[in-house]
Design an enzyme around this catalytic site. Structure first.
Site, short mmCIF file in Angstrom:
data_model
loop_
_atom_site.label_atom_id
_atom_site.label_comp_id
_atom_site.label_asym_id
_atom_site.label_seq_id
_atom_site.Cartn_x
_atom_site.Cartn_y
_atom_site.Cartn_z
N THR B 91 -1.93 -47.90 -11.13
CA THR B 91 -0.92 -48.40 -12.07
C THR B 91 -1.53 -48.26 -13.46
O THR B 91 -2.47 -48.96 -13.82
CB THR B 91 -0.56 -49.87 -11.80
OG1 THR B 91 0.02 -49.93 -10.48
CG2 THR B 91 0.45 -50.39 -12.81
N LYS B 166 6.97 -48.62 -11.94
CA LYS B 166 6.03 -49.66 -11.54
C LYS B 166 5.99 -50.78 -12.58
O LYS B 166 5.97 -51.97 -12.24
CB LYS B 166 4.64 -49.06 -11.32
CG LYS B 166 3.54 -50.07 -11.00
CD LYS B 166 3.70 -50.75 -9.66
CE LYS B 166 2.75 -51.92 -9.46
NZ LYS B 166 1.42 -51.57 -9.05
N LYS B 234 -3.36 -56.50 -17.04
CA LYS B 234 -3.39 -55.08 -17.45
C LYS B 234 -1.99 -54.48 -17.38
O LYS B 234 -1.53 -53.83 -18.33
CB LYS B 234 -4.32 -54.29 -16.52
CG LYS B 234 -4.29 -52.79 -16.74
CD LYS B 234 -4.80 -52.00 -15.53
CE LYS B 234 -3.80 -52.01 -14.38
NZ LYS B 234 -4.11 -51.11 -13.27
#
Lengths: 283, 283
Positions: B91, B166, B234
Protein backbone atom coordinates in the site's frame (compact mmCIF):
# COMPACT_ATOMS: atom_id res chain seq x y z
CA UNK A 1 -54.83 -5.19 29.75
CA UNK A 2 -55.61 -1.76 28.31
CA UNK A 3 -52.89 0.02 26.36
CA UNK A 4 -52.63 3.46 24.80
CA UNK A 5 -50.37 4.41 21.94
CA UNK A 6 -49.60 8.06 21.23
CA UNK A 7 -48.11 8.92 17.85
CA UNK A 8 -49.26 6.74 14.98
CA UNK A 9 -46.85 7.87 12.29
CA UNK A 10 -44.56 5.76 10.11
CA UNK A 11 -43.17 3.99 13.20
CA UNK A 12 -46.03 4.16 15.67
CA UNK A 13 -48.75 2.85 13.39
CA UNK A 14 -47.29 -0.63 12.77
CA UNK A 15 -46.09 -0.81 16.39
CA UNK A 16 -49.59 -0.13 17.76
CA UNK A 17 -51.07 -2.64 15.33
CA UNK A 18 -48.63 -5.33 16.54
CA UNK A 19 -49.82 -4.71 20.11
CA UNK A 20 -53.42 -5.10 18.99
CA UNK A 21 -52.53 -8.26 17.06
CA UNK A 22 -50.93 -9.62 20.24
CA UNK A 23 -54.33 -9.42 21.90
CA UNK A 24 -54.11 -6.16 23.82
CA UNK A 25 -56.93 -3.63 23.89
CA UNK A 26 -55.20 -0.63 22.24
CA UNK A 27 -56.40 3.00 22.18
CA UNK A 28 -54.56 5.30 19.82
CA UNK A 29 -54.05 9.04 19.54
CA UNK A 30 -52.37 11.15 16.92
CA UNK A 31 -52.18 14.93 16.62
CA UNK A 32 -53.81 14.48 13.21
CA UNK A 33 -56.92 12.47 14.13
CA UNK A 34 -57.40 11.04 10.64
CA UNK A 35 -54.04 9.26 10.96
CA UNK A 36 -55.17 7.59 14.18
CA UNK A 37 -58.42 6.55 12.49
CA UNK A 38 -56.51 4.49 9.91
CA UNK A 39 -55.75 1.99 12.72
CA UNK A 40 -59.41 1.21 13.26
CA UNK A 41 -61.00 -1.25 13.78
CA UNK A 42 -57.97 -3.04 15.31
CA UNK A 43 -57.31 -0.09 17.61
CA UNK A 44 -59.76 2.51 18.90
CA UNK A 45 -58.88 6.08 17.85
CA UNK A 46 -59.45 9.04 20.16
CA UNK A 47 -59.44 12.77 19.47
CA UNK A 48 -57.77 13.79 22.72
CA UNK A 49 -54.91 12.45 24.82
CA UNK A 50 -57.23 12.62 27.83
CA UNK A 51 -59.77 10.26 26.30
CA UNK A 52 -57.06 7.99 24.90
CA UNK A 53 -55.11 7.44 28.12
CA UNK A 54 -57.62 7.69 30.99
CA UNK A 55 -58.26 3.93 31.33
CA UNK A 56 -54.87 2.66 30.18
CA UNK A 57 -52.56 0.42 32.22
CA UNK A 58 -49.61 1.08 29.95
CA UNK A 59 -49.15 4.12 27.71
CA UNK A 60 -46.66 4.09 24.83
CA UNK A 61 -45.51 7.06 22.76
CA UNK A 62 -43.32 7.62 19.73
CA UNK A 63 -43.43 11.21 18.55
CA UNK A 64 -41.06 13.65 16.85
CA UNK A 65 -38.88 15.81 19.05
CA UNK A 66 -38.12 16.15 22.77
CA UNK A 67 -40.50 19.14 23.01
CA UNK A 68 -43.30 16.91 21.66
CA UNK A 69 -42.43 14.29 24.28
CA UNK A 70 -42.57 16.94 26.99
CA UNK A 71 -45.96 18.23 25.83
CA UNK A 72 -47.43 14.75 25.50
CA UNK A 73 -46.39 13.68 29.01
CA UNK A 74 -47.56 16.93 30.61
CA UNK A 75 -51.03 15.90 29.46
CA UNK A 76 -50.60 12.19 30.08
CA UNK A 77 -49.59 12.76 33.68
CA UNK A 78 -52.67 14.90 34.13
CA UNK A 79 -55.14 12.28 32.92
CA UNK A 80 -53.65 8.81 33.29
CA UNK A 81 -54.71 6.39 36.05
CA UNK A 82 -52.42 6.25 39.09
CA UNK A 83 -50.04 3.34 38.76
CA UNK A 84 -49.96 3.48 34.97
CA UNK A 85 -46.68 2.64 33.21
CA UNK A 86 -45.53 5.30 30.73
CA UNK A 87 -43.16 4.20 27.96
CA UNK A 88 -41.58 6.80 25.70
CA UNK A 89 -40.09 5.19 22.59
CA UNK A 90 -39.14 8.45 20.85
CA UNK A 91 -35.41 9.04 20.36
CA UNK A 92 -35.30 11.92 22.78
CA UNK A 93 -33.18 13.62 25.39
CA UNK A 94 -31.78 11.37 28.17
CA UNK A 95 -31.95 14.37 30.51
CA UNK A 96 -35.63 14.79 29.72
CA UNK A 97 -36.15 11.04 30.21
CA UNK A 98 -34.68 11.30 33.71
CA UNK A 99 -36.82 14.36 34.46
CA UNK A 100 -39.99 12.62 33.29
CA UNK A 101 -39.05 9.52 35.29
CA UNK A 102 -38.85 11.66 38.44
CA UNK A 103 -42.07 13.56 37.71
CA UNK A 104 -43.84 10.27 37.04
CA UNK A 105 -42.62 8.86 40.35
CA UNK A 106 -43.85 11.91 42.24
CA UNK A 107 -47.26 11.65 40.60
CA UNK A 108 -47.68 7.91 41.16
CA UNK A 109 -46.70 6.62 37.70
CA UNK A 110 -43.80 4.52 36.41
CA UNK A 111 -41.72 5.82 33.49
CA UNK A 112 -39.61 3.83 31.06
CA UNK A 113 -37.46 5.12 28.18
CA UNK A 114 -37.37 2.68 25.29
CA UNK A 115 -36.15 4.14 21.98
CA UNK A 116 -35.81 1.87 18.98
CA UNK A 117 -33.64 1.22 15.96
CA UNK A 118 -34.57 -0.62 12.81
CA UNK A 119 -36.58 2.00 10.94
CA UNK A 120 -39.96 1.65 9.29
CA UNK A 121 -39.18 -1.86 8.05
CA UNK A 122 -38.24 -2.94 11.57
CA UNK A 123 -41.51 -1.49 12.85
CA UNK A 124 -43.55 -3.20 10.12
CA UNK A 125 -41.84 -6.57 10.60
CA UNK A 126 -41.70 -6.31 14.41
CA UNK A 127 -37.92 -6.70 14.23
CA UNK A 128 -37.03 -3.47 16.03
CA UNK A 129 -34.13 -3.34 18.45
CA UNK A 130 -35.45 -1.70 21.64
CA UNK A 131 -33.08 -0.21 24.25
CA UNK A 132 -34.68 0.18 27.64
CA UNK A 133 -33.95 2.40 30.64
CA UNK A 134 -35.86 2.56 33.93
CA UNK A 135 -36.71 0.28 36.85
CA UNK A 136 -36.04 -3.35 35.98
CA UNK A 137 -39.21 -4.80 37.59
CA UNK A 138 -41.29 -2.40 35.48
CA UNK A 139 -39.26 -3.37 32.41
CA UNK A 140 -40.10 -7.00 33.12
CA UNK A 141 -43.81 -6.18 33.33
CA UNK A 142 -43.88 -4.60 29.87
CA UNK A 143 -41.43 -7.02 28.25
CA UNK A 144 -44.16 -9.09 26.57
CA UNK A 145 -45.49 -5.88 24.95
CA UNK A 146 -42.04 -4.84 23.76
CA UNK A 147 -41.58 -8.33 22.31
CA UNK A 148 -44.70 -7.78 20.23
CA UNK A 149 -42.92 -4.83 18.56
CA UNK A 150 -39.27 -5.84 18.42
CA UNK A 151 -36.99 -8.84 18.12
CA UNK A 152 -34.06 -7.56 20.23
CA UNK A 153 -34.98 -6.07 23.58
CA UNK A 154 -32.09 -4.90 25.75
CA UNK A 155 -32.41 -3.65 29.30
CA UNK A 156 -29.65 -1.03 29.51
CA UNK A 157 -30.07 0.14 33.12
CA UNK A 158 -31.61 2.96 35.12
CA UNK A 159 -33.79 5.76 33.75
CA UNK A 160 -32.25 7.52 30.74
CA UNK A 161 -30.06 4.53 29.83
CA UNK A 162 -32.23 3.54 26.89
CA UNK A 163 -31.86 7.03 25.43
CA UNK A 164 -28.11 7.04 26.06
CA UNK A 165 -27.77 3.69 24.30
CA UNK A 166 -29.69 4.96 21.29
CA UNK A 167 -27.48 8.06 21.11
CA UNK A 168 -24.34 5.93 21.29
CA UNK A 169 -25.73 3.85 18.45
CA UNK A 170 -26.29 6.99 16.37
CA UNK A 171 -22.71 8.04 17.12
CA UNK A 172 -21.37 4.88 15.50
CA UNK A 173 -23.43 5.64 12.41
CA UNK A 174 -22.01 9.17 12.20
CA UNK A 175 -18.50 7.88 11.58
CA UNK A 176 -19.62 5.06 9.35
CA UNK A 177 -21.69 7.17 6.98
CA UNK A 178 -19.23 10.05 6.63
CA UNK A 179 -16.34 7.64 6.07
CA UNK A 180 -18.23 6.12 3.15
CA UNK A 181 -18.96 9.58 1.73
CA UNK A 182 -15.32 10.74 1.94
CA UNK A 183 -14.13 7.49 0.36
CA UNK A 184 -16.56 7.73 -2.55
CA UNK A 185 -15.66 11.38 -3.13
CA UNK A 186 -11.98 10.45 -3.21
CA UNK A 187 -12.63 7.51 -5.55
CA UNK A 188 -14.74 9.67 -7.86
CA UNK A 189 -12.05 12.37 -7.96
CA UNK A 190 -9.50 9.72 -8.92
CA UNK A 191 -11.69 8.43 -11.73
CA UNK A 192 -12.46 5.02 -10.24
CA UNK A 193 -15.58 3.02 -11.07
CA UNK A 194 -17.68 3.58 -7.94
CA UNK A 195 -19.58 0.32 -8.17
CA UNK A 196 -16.32 -1.64 -8.33
CA UNK A 197 -15.07 0.49 -5.46
CA UNK A 198 -18.11 -0.31 -3.33
CA UNK A 199 -17.64 -4.00 -4.03
CA UNK A 200 -14.10 -3.74 -2.70
CA UNK A 201 -15.25 -1.79 0.37
CA UNK A 202 -18.01 -4.20 1.27
CA UNK A 203 -15.74 -7.20 0.76
CA UNK A 204 -13.47 -6.62 3.74
CA UNK A 205 -12.72 -4.78 6.96
CA UNK A 206 -14.24 -1.54 5.60
CA UNK A 207 -17.63 -3.19 5.30
CA UNK A 208 -20.64 -1.83 7.17
CA UNK A 209 -24.41 -1.62 6.96
CA UNK A 210 -23.95 2.04 5.98
CA UNK A 211 -21.51 1.20 3.15
CA UNK A 212 -23.72 -1.55 1.78
CA UNK A 213 -27.00 0.35 1.94
CA UNK A 214 -26.29 4.07 1.93
CA UNK A 215 -23.10 3.74 -0.15
CA UNK A 216 -25.07 2.18 -2.98
CA UNK A 217 -27.64 5.01 -2.79
CA UNK A 218 -24.93 7.69 -2.73
CA UNK A 219 -23.49 6.36 -6.00
CA UNK A 220 -26.78 6.75 -7.88
CA UNK A 221 -27.76 9.92 -5.97
CA UNK A 222 -30.90 8.25 -4.60
CA UNK A 223 -31.72 10.46 -1.64
CA UNK A 224 -35.13 9.02 -0.78
CA UNK A 225 -35.40 8.57 2.99
CA UNK A 226 -34.64 5.96 4.60
CA UNK A 227 -33.77 7.92 7.63
CA UNK A 228 -34.47 11.66 7.43
CA UNK A 229 -31.59 14.14 7.69
CA UNK A 230 -33.73 16.28 10.03
CA UNK A 231 -34.29 13.40 12.44
CA UNK A 232 -30.68 12.27 12.40
CA UNK A 233 -29.52 15.84 12.99
CA UNK A 234 -31.83 15.95 16.02
CA UNK A 235 -30.17 12.78 17.35
CA UNK A 236 -26.64 14.13 16.82
CA UNK A 237 -27.56 17.41 18.54
CA UNK A 238 -28.80 15.37 21.51
CA UNK A 239 -25.42 13.60 21.66
CA UNK A 240 -23.67 16.98 21.70
CA UNK A 241 -26.05 18.30 24.39
CA UNK A 242 -25.34 15.27 26.56
CA UNK A 243 -21.64 14.79 25.94
CA UNK A 244 -20.40 17.07 28.71
CA UNK A 245 -16.62 17.31 28.56
CA UNK A 246 -16.19 14.39 26.17
CA UNK A 247 -14.22 15.19 23.05
CA UNK A 248 -16.50 13.76 20.33
CA UNK A 249 -14.83 15.40 17.35
CA UNK A 250 -16.36 13.24 14.68
CA UNK A 251 -19.90 13.64 15.96
CA UNK A 252 -19.29 17.39 15.91
CA UNK A 253 -18.06 17.30 12.30
CA UNK A 254 -20.93 15.13 11.16
CA UNK A 255 -23.54 17.21 12.98
CA UNK A 256 -22.10 20.31 11.32
CA UNK A 257 -22.30 18.67 7.91
CA UNK A 258 -25.94 17.64 8.42
CA UNK A 259 -26.80 21.10 9.75
CA UNK A 260 -25.42 22.59 6.55
CA UNK A 261 -27.37 20.05 4.51
CA UNK A 262 -30.57 20.95 6.37
CA UNK A 263 -29.85 24.63 5.78
CA UNK A 264 -29.57 23.80 2.08
CA UNK A 265 -33.00 22.13 2.01
CA UNK A 266 -32.01 18.49 2.58
CA UNK A 267 -33.92 18.00 5.85
CA UNK A 268 -36.47 15.69 4.25
CA UNK A 269 -33.87 13.69 2.30
CA UNK A 270 -32.23 10.52 3.55
CA UNK A 271 -28.98 10.57 5.51
CA UNK A 272 -27.09 9.22 2.46
CA UNK A 273 -27.46 12.71 0.94
CA UNK A 274 -24.38 13.65 3.01
CA UNK A 275 -22.49 12.90 -0.21
CA UNK A 276 -23.93 16.21 -1.55
CA UNK A 277 -22.14 18.05 1.24
CA UNK A 278 -18.93 17.00 -0.52
CA UNK A 279 -20.14 17.04 -4.13
CA UNK A 280 -21.38 20.62 -3.80
CA UNK A 281 -18.53 21.56 -1.47
CA UNK A 282 -21.09 23.10 0.91
CA UNK A 283 -19.85 25.56 3.53
CA UNK B 1 7.28 -19.23 -15.61
CA UNK B 2 9.87 -17.72 -13.25
CA UNK B 3 8.63 -15.40 -10.55
CA UNK B 4 10.41 -13.25 -7.95
CA UNK B 5 8.91 -12.09 -4.69
CA UNK B 6 10.51 -9.20 -2.77
CA UNK B 7 9.51 -8.74 0.85
CA UNK B 8 8.71 -11.93 2.73
CA UNK B 9 7.25 -10.48 5.90
CA UNK B 10 3.91 -11.28 7.56
CA UNK B 11 2.08 -10.69 4.26
CA UNK B 12 4.70 -11.57 1.65
CA UNK B 13 5.72 -14.92 3.06
CA UNK B 14 2.38 -16.71 2.71
CA UNK B 15 1.72 -14.92 -0.61
CA UNK B 16 5.01 -16.18 -2.10
CA UNK B 17 4.33 -19.67 -0.78
CA UNK B 18 0.91 -19.70 -2.47
CA UNK B 19 2.60 -18.85 -5.78
CA UNK B 20 5.04 -21.74 -5.27
CA UNK B 21 2.16 -24.06 -4.35
CA UNK B 22 0.42 -23.03 -7.58
CA UNK B 23 3.38 -24.47 -9.48
CA UNK B 24 5.45 -21.38 -10.23
CA UNK B 25 9.22 -21.29 -9.83
CA UNK B 26 9.56 -18.60 -7.13
CA UNK B 27 12.74 -16.75 -6.08
CA UNK B 28 12.49 -14.71 -2.90
CA UNK B 29 14.39 -11.81 -1.41
CA UNK B 30 14.09 -10.09 1.94
CA UNK B 31 16.27 -7.35 3.43
CA UNK B 32 16.87 -9.76 6.31
CA UNK B 33 18.13 -12.83 4.46
CA UNK B 34 17.22 -15.27 7.22
CA UNK B 35 13.56 -14.36 6.76
CA UNK B 36 13.75 -15.23 3.06
CA UNK B 37 15.43 -18.54 3.94
CA UNK B 38 12.38 -19.64 5.95
CA UNK B 39 10.56 -20.08 2.61
CA UNK B 40 12.97 -22.74 1.41
CA UNK B 41 12.72 -25.31 -0.03
CA UNK B 42 9.41 -24.24 -1.68
CA UNK B 43 11.01 -20.98 -2.84
CA UNK B 44 14.68 -20.23 -3.54
CA UNK B 45 16.11 -17.46 -1.32
CA UNK B 46 18.64 -14.95 -2.63
CA UNK B 47 20.87 -12.49 -0.79
CA UNK B 48 20.56 -9.69 -3.34
CA UNK B 49 17.74 -8.22 -5.40
CA UNK B 50 19.98 -8.55 -8.45
CA UNK B 51 20.32 -12.32 -8.05
CA UNK B 52 16.65 -12.72 -7.14
CA UNK B 53 15.17 -10.89 -10.12
CA UNK B 54 17.56 -11.34 -13.01
CA UNK B 55 15.80 -14.33 -14.61
CA UNK B 56 12.23 -13.50 -13.53
CA UNK B 57 9.29 -13.03 -15.90
CA UNK B 58 7.15 -11.45 -13.19
CA UNK B 59 8.45 -9.70 -10.07
CA UNK B 60 6.18 -9.10 -7.07
CA UNK B 61 6.89 -6.91 -4.06
CA UNK B 62 5.20 -6.12 -0.78
CA UNK B 63 7.39 -3.99 1.46
CA UNK B 64 6.87 -1.29 4.10
CA UNK B 65 6.76 2.29 2.98
CA UNK B 66 6.80 4.18 -0.34
CA UNK B 67 10.52 4.92 0.10
CA UNK B 68 11.17 1.17 0.34
CA UNK B 69 9.17 0.66 -2.85
CA UNK B 70 11.21 3.33 -4.58
CA UNK B 71 14.53 1.79 -3.49
CA UNK B 72 13.47 -1.73 -4.44
CA UNK B 73 12.39 -0.73 -7.96
CA UNK B 74 15.48 1.39 -8.56
CA UNK B 75 17.40 -1.87 -8.22
CA UNK B 76 14.83 -4.07 -9.92
CA UNK B 77 14.81 -1.89 -13.02
CA UNK B 78 18.59 -2.10 -13.12
CA UNK B 79 18.74 -5.90 -13.10
CA UNK B 80 15.45 -7.36 -14.38
CA UNK B 81 15.09 -8.87 -17.89
CA UNK B 82 13.58 -6.57 -20.49
CA UNK B 83 9.87 -7.30 -20.84
CA UNK B 84 9.47 -8.36 -17.21
CA UNK B 85 6.22 -7.49 -15.44
CA UNK B 86 6.71 -5.65 -12.13
CA UNK B 87 3.87 -5.85 -9.58
CA UNK B 88 4.00 -3.73 -6.45
CA UNK B 89 1.51 -4.95 -3.85
CA UNK B 90 2.60 -2.58 -1.07
CA UNK B 91 0.00 0.00 0.00
CA UNK B 92 1.98 2.91 -1.35
CA UNK B 93 1.68 6.27 -3.03
CA UNK B 94 -0.48 6.41 -6.18
CA UNK B 95 1.77 9.20 -7.47
CA UNK B 96 4.81 6.96 -7.00
CA UNK B 97 2.94 4.11 -8.73
CA UNK B 98 2.35 6.32 -11.77
CA UNK B 99 5.99 7.44 -11.76
CA UNK B 100 7.24 3.84 -11.58
CA UNK B 101 4.81 2.83 -14.34
CA UNK B 102 6.32 5.49 -16.59
CA UNK B 103 9.92 4.63 -15.68
CA UNK B 104 9.18 0.96 -16.29
CA UNK B 105 7.74 1.75 -19.71
CA UNK B 106 10.81 3.80 -20.67
CA UNK B 107 13.09 0.98 -19.62
CA UNK B 108 11.16 -1.80 -21.37
CA UNK B 109 9.21 -3.21 -18.41
CA UNK B 110 5.51 -3.33 -17.51
CA UNK B 111 4.39 -2.05 -14.13
CA UNK B 112 1.24 -2.94 -12.20
CA UNK B 113 0.05 -1.59 -8.84
CA UNK B 114 -1.86 -4.21 -6.87
CA UNK B 115 -2.28 -3.45 -3.16
CA UNK B 116 -4.31 -5.81 -1.01
CA UNK B 117 -6.73 -5.90 1.89
CA UNK B 118 -7.48 -8.80 4.16
CA UNK B 119 -4.52 -8.76 6.52
CA UNK B 120 -2.29 -11.63 7.56
CA UNK B 121 -5.22 -14.05 7.72
CA UNK B 122 -6.23 -13.14 4.17
CA UNK B 123 -2.65 -13.71 3.05
CA UNK B 124 -2.44 -17.08 4.84
CA UNK B 125 -5.81 -18.27 3.53
CA UNK B 126 -5.32 -16.80 0.02
CA UNK B 127 -8.51 -14.79 0.52
CA UNK B 128 -7.00 -11.34 -0.06
CA UNK B 129 -8.90 -8.70 -1.97
CA UNK B 130 -6.50 -7.31 -4.58
CA UNK B 131 -7.11 -3.95 -6.31
CA UNK B 132 -5.23 -3.58 -9.57
CA UNK B 133 -4.08 -0.59 -11.60
CA UNK B 134 -2.13 -0.60 -14.89
CA UNK B 135 -2.57 -1.84 -18.45
CA UNK B 136 -5.46 -4.31 -18.70
CA UNK B 137 -3.69 -6.81 -21.03
CA UNK B 138 -0.84 -7.04 -18.52
CA UNK B 139 -3.36 -7.46 -15.71
CA UNK B 140 -4.88 -10.36 -17.63
CA UNK B 141 -1.47 -12.00 -17.99
CA UNK B 142 -0.83 -12.01 -14.24
CA UNK B 143 -4.42 -12.73 -13.19
CA UNK B 144 -3.76 -16.46 -12.58
CA UNK B 145 -0.94 -15.49 -10.19
CA UNK B 146 -3.10 -12.97 -8.35
CA UNK B 147 -5.78 -15.65 -8.04
CA UNK B 148 -3.25 -17.86 -6.27
CA UNK B 149 -2.98 -15.17 -3.56
CA UNK B 150 -6.47 -13.69 -3.33
CA UNK B 151 -10.14 -14.51 -3.71
CA UNK B 152 -11.37 -11.11 -4.95
CA UNK B 153 -9.35 -9.54 -7.75
CA UNK B 154 -10.63 -6.22 -9.09
CA UNK B 155 -9.19 -4.39 -12.08
CA UNK B 156 -9.69 -0.73 -11.12
CA UNK B 157 -8.23 1.00 -14.20
CA UNK B 158 -5.06 2.70 -15.37
CA UNK B 159 -1.76 2.93 -13.44
CA UNK B 160 -2.22 4.19 -9.86
CA UNK B 161 -5.88 3.11 -9.71
CA UNK B 162 -5.14 0.11 -7.53
CA UNK B 163 -3.43 2.37 -4.99
CA UNK B 164 -6.25 4.92 -5.14
CA UNK B 165 -8.80 2.17 -4.51
CA UNK B 166 -6.86 0.94 -1.50
CA UNK B 167 -6.66 4.46 -0.08
CA UNK B 168 -10.41 4.95 -0.58
CA UNK B 169 -10.95 1.69 1.28
CA UNK B 170 -8.80 2.93 4.18
CA UNK B 171 -10.84 6.15 4.22
CA UNK B 172 -14.03 4.20 4.89
CA UNK B 173 -12.32 2.48 7.80
CA UNK B 174 -11.25 5.83 9.28
CA UNK B 175 -14.83 6.89 9.86
CA UNK B 176 -15.98 3.45 10.93
CA UNK B 177 -13.33 2.93 13.60
CA UNK B 178 -13.50 6.40 15.12
CA UNK B 179 -17.31 6.29 15.22
CA UNK B 180 -17.11 3.10 17.26
CA UNK B 181 -14.56 4.69 19.62
CA UNK B 182 -16.64 7.83 20.20
CA UNK B 183 -19.77 5.75 20.81
CA UNK B 184 -18.07 3.49 23.34
CA UNK B 185 -16.58 6.47 25.15
CA UNK B 186 -20.03 8.07 25.34
CA UNK B 187 -21.60 4.82 26.54
CA UNK B 188 -18.89 4.32 29.15
CA UNK B 189 -19.32 7.89 30.42
CA UNK B 190 -23.06 7.27 30.78
CA UNK B 191 -22.47 4.10 32.77
CA UNK B 192 -23.83 1.65 30.20
CA UNK B 193 -22.74 -1.99 29.98
CA UNK B 194 -20.39 -1.89 26.99
CA UNK B 195 -20.98 -5.47 25.93
CA UNK B 196 -24.73 -4.92 25.83
CA UNK B 197 -24.05 -1.70 23.95
CA UNK B 198 -21.93 -3.47 21.35
CA UNK B 199 -24.69 -6.06 20.88
CA UNK B 200 -27.12 -3.26 20.12
CA UNK B 201 -24.67 -1.60 17.73
CA UNK B 202 -23.91 -4.75 15.79
CA UNK B 203 -27.60 -5.66 15.58
CA UNK B 204 -28.65 -2.89 13.21
CA UNK B 205 -27.72 -0.09 10.86
CA UNK B 206 -24.69 0.87 12.99
CA UNK B 207 -23.10 -2.52 12.36
CA UNK B 208 -19.72 -2.81 10.68
CA UNK B 209 -16.68 -5.06 10.53
CA UNK B 210 -14.90 -2.47 12.66
CA UNK B 211 -17.62 -2.45 15.34
CA UNK B 212 -17.77 -6.23 15.49
CA UNK B 213 -14.03 -6.85 15.56
CA UNK B 214 -12.29 -3.74 16.84
CA UNK B 215 -15.21 -2.67 19.05
CA UNK B 216 -14.96 -5.90 21.01
CA UNK B 217 -11.19 -5.41 21.42
CA UNK B 218 -11.62 -1.78 22.54
CA UNK B 219 -13.94 -2.89 25.36
CA UNK B 220 -11.36 -5.25 26.86
CA UNK B 221 -8.41 -2.97 25.96
CA UNK B 222 -6.86 -5.68 23.79
CA UNK B 223 -4.51 -3.67 21.59
CA UNK B 224 -2.65 -6.55 19.94
CA UNK B 225 -2.29 -5.83 16.22
CA UNK B 226 -4.33 -6.71 13.97
CA UNK B 227 -3.42 -3.81 11.83
CA UNK B 228 -0.59 -1.62 13.13
CA UNK B 229 -1.25 2.01 14.00
CA UNK B 230 2.01 2.98 12.23
CA UNK B 231 0.91 1.32 8.99
CA UNK B 232 -2.58 2.74 9.07
CA UNK B 233 -1.19 6.20 9.79
CA UNK B 234 1.01 5.80 6.70
CA UNK B 235 -2.09 4.99 4.63
CA UNK B 236 -4.05 7.98 5.96
CA UNK B 237 -1.11 10.30 5.29
CA UNK B 238 -1.07 9.02 1.72
CA UNK B 239 -4.77 9.89 1.39
CA UNK B 240 -4.03 13.41 2.62
CA UNK B 241 -1.06 13.73 0.24
CA UNK B 242 -3.23 12.71 -2.69
CA UNK B 243 -6.49 14.46 -1.83
CA UNK B 244 -5.69 17.75 -3.57
CA UNK B 245 -8.51 20.21 -2.92
CA UNK B 246 -10.92 17.63 -1.53
CA UNK B 247 -12.31 18.41 1.88
CA UNK B 248 -11.74 15.12 3.73
CA UNK B 249 -12.36 16.38 7.25
CA UNK B 250 -12.82 13.03 8.90
CA UNK B 251 -9.66 11.54 7.40
CA UNK B 252 -7.82 14.59 8.72
CA UNK B 253 -9.26 14.13 12.22
CA UNK B 254 -8.50 10.43 12.28
CA UNK B 255 -4.97 10.89 10.92
CA UNK B 256 -4.36 13.47 13.63
CA UNK B 257 -5.61 11.09 16.31
CA UNK B 258 -3.38 8.26 15.08
CA UNK B 259 -0.41 10.63 14.82
CA UNK B 260 -0.91 11.53 18.46
CA UNK B 261 -1.21 7.85 19.36
CA UNK B 262 2.03 7.12 17.52
CA UNK B 263 3.70 10.01 19.33
CA UNK B 264 2.54 8.40 22.58
CA UNK B 265 4.16 5.06 21.71
CA UNK B 266 1.19 3.24 20.15
CA UNK B 267 2.75 2.75 16.69
CA UNK B 268 3.10 -1.00 17.16
CA UNK B 269 -0.37 -1.43 18.68
CA UNK B 270 -3.48 -2.30 16.69
CA UNK B 271 -5.75 0.38 15.21
CA UNK B 272 -8.40 -0.38 17.87
CA UNK B 273 -6.12 1.40 20.37
CA UNK B 274 -7.69 4.65 19.08
CA UNK B 275 -9.98 4.26 22.10
CA UNK B 276 -6.98 5.30 24.24
CA UNK B 277 -6.90 8.63 22.39
CA UNK B 278 -10.25 9.31 24.09
CA UNK B 279 -9.68 7.45 27.36
CA UNK B 280 -6.48 9.36 28.04
CA UNK B 281 -7.84 12.53 26.46
CA UNK B 282 -4.61 12.81 24.44
CA UNK B 283 -3.71 16.14 22.88
Amino acid sequence: MKLSFIGTGVMGKPMALHLADAGYDVSVYNRTFSKAQTLEPKCKAFETIQACVKDADVIFSIVGYPKDVEEVYAEVMQYAKKGAILVDMTTSSPTLAVKLYQQAKEKGFFMIDAPVTGGDLGAINATLSIMVGGDEPIFNQILPMLKAMGSTITYMGKEGSGMHAKLANQTVIAGAVIGVAEALIYAKEKGLDLNKMLNVITGGSANSWQAKNNGAKMIVKDYEPGFFVKHYLKDLKLVLEEKGNLNLEVVEKVAKAYQILEDHGYGDKGTQSIIEYYLQNMK
